[in-house]
Design a protein around this motif. Structure first.
Motif, PDB file in Angstrom:
ATOM      1  N   ASN A 250       0.824  -1.208   0.000  1.00 13.17           N
ATOM      2  CA  ASN A 250       0.000   0.000   0.000  1.00 13.17           C
ATOM      3  C   ASN A 250       0.860   1.262   0.000  1.00 13.17           C
ATOM      4  O   ASN A 250       0.486   2.287  -0.561  1.00 13.17           O
ATOM      5  N   THR A 251       2.038   1.184   0.618  1.00 11.26           N
ATOM      6  CA  THR A 251       2.973   2.313   0.628  1.00 11.26           C
ATOM      7  C   THR A 251       3.368   2.687  -0.797  1.00 11.26           C
ATOM      8  O   THR A 251       3.391   3.868  -1.167  1.00 11.26           O
ATOM      9  N   THR A 252       3.665   1.693  -1.600  1.00  8.11           N
ATOM     10  CA  THR A 252       4.056   1.925  -2.989  1.00  8.11           C
ATOM     11  C   THR A 252       2.939   2.619  -3.757  1.00  8.11           C
ATOM     12  O   THR A 252       3.191   3.573  -4.515  1.00  8.11           O
ATOM     13  N   ILE A 253       1.717   2.178  -3.560  1.00  8.11           N
ATOM     14  CA  ILE A 253       0.587   2.750  -4.297  1.00  8.11           C
ATOM     15  C   ILE A 253       0.327   4.199  -3.873  1.00  8.11           C
ATOM     16  O   ILE A 253      -0.009   5.047  -4.711  1.00  8.11           O
ATOM     17  N   ALA A 254       0.489   4.503  -2.597  1.00  9.33           N
ATOM     18  CA  ALA A 254       0.262   5.881  -2.126  1.00  9.33           C
ATOM     19  C   ALA A 254       1.223   6.851  -2.795  1.00  9.33           C
ATOM     20  O   ALA A 254       0.847   7.983  -3.135  1.00  9.33           O
TER      21      ALA A 254
END
Length: 305
Positions: A250-254
């Motif tokens: 999810n960090t990557t997508i944010a």
């Protein structure tokens, strides 16, 4: 790591900047590992400020990276000045004094970029121009920018300063996206339509000024992160769904959400966790679809008219 031009300059920089505000929370070996991991990822742009840790963060960084002439040519250093206890100060004297301190702590002869931190209500742009000229001619600073400034403040500065303003560091995240929302909700009677920043997003795009989003995972003003937060169930569900599709976190997508915007922003990440650093850097490999970008935008509670 993909790269981009910083503003109107010829400086080629990674699309993700590494913020060093919390590097003083690491032990010596942890700090060394952190900066080495960043370099291995191609994230060689390090963002500092003279107030971070009271100056200690710059010193710790210089020690962690084992600063020398060879290392210096492989990295890009940015720092900020202008915040003092109880006030902001863009006076010529303070800017010059601050830069000397920054250079000493970072163990370098020059900064690639110097940003003026929060706007000084008592700014005299003629003094700023004098300071910039001295710093440029002496070779101490190669490029200049601002932080947290609106278009008219930048225009006032540009009237006197001859150097291009290459960056504007502003708070922006999926949940703090008013600079995007007010451009979508033009002439609508809702809170999203309120123009709180003088259309700074469009201004920076028109004037080739790179926006550097700070606190890209925060909601409110340092109230907490939205990832994994029960206050944002719909947003996290959508981010997790898209993350699973791309086989990333999810960090990557944010971060990928910010990089997807055509303004070609350079997010400043503040994590000191090596794994999260790697996840942030991986965002440069992800190109969200238009549908995915808007799905995330709406899941955060942002509205479309």
């Amino acid at each position: 790591m993909k790269t981009m031009r910083l503003g109107s300059s010829t400086l080629e920089v990674p699309v993700v900047a590494v913020g060093c505000m919390r590097i003083n929370s690491l032990e010596k070996n942890e700090a060394e590992r952190f900066v080495q991991t960043a370099l291995e990822q191609g994230a060689n742009f390090f963002d500092h400020a003279d107030i971070y840790g009271g100056g200690a963060c710059e010193e710790i960084f210089a020690e962690a990276i084992h600063m020398n002439a060879e290392i210096r040519e492989k990295i890009i250093l940015q720092s900020k000045c202008g915040i003092r206890k109880g006030m902001f100060d863009f006076s010529k004297e303070h800017i010059l004094h601050s830069v000397d301190g920054i250079l000493k702590r970072l163990k370098t002869d020059y900064l690639d970029t110097l940003l003026l931190h929060r706007p000084d209500a008592l700014m005299e742009p003629e003094e700023v121009a004098e300071a910039f000229d001295i710093l440029e001619s002496s070779g101490k600073v190669r490029h200049f920018g601002v932080s947290n400034q609106n278009p008219m403040q930048i225009q006032l500065l540009k009237k006197y300063v001859k150097q291009p303003i290459v960056a504007n560091q502003l708070q922006l995240s999926i949940t703090n996206a008013n600079m995007i929302s007010n451009g979508i909700n033009v002439n609508m009677e809702n809170d999203s339509a309120i123009n709180r920043d003088g259309s700074v997003l469009d201004f920076c795009r028109l004037n080739d000024i790179t926006i550097q989003p700070w606190s890209p995972f925060q909601y409110g003003f340092f109230e907490g992160v939205f990832l994994g937060n029960e206050k944002f169930p719909e947003l996290n569900q959508k981010i997790d769904e898209i993350a699973a599709k791309y086989e990333v976190t999810n960090t990557t997508i944010a971060i990928a959400w910010l990089l997807r915007h055509p303004a070609k922003m350079q997010p400043v990440i503040g994590t000191m966790n090596v794994d999260r650093l790697n996840e942030c850097c991986r965002a440069s490999e992800i190109h969200l679809t238009r549908e995915e970008w808007y799905e995330i935008y709406r899941a955060a509670g942002n509205i479309l008219p």
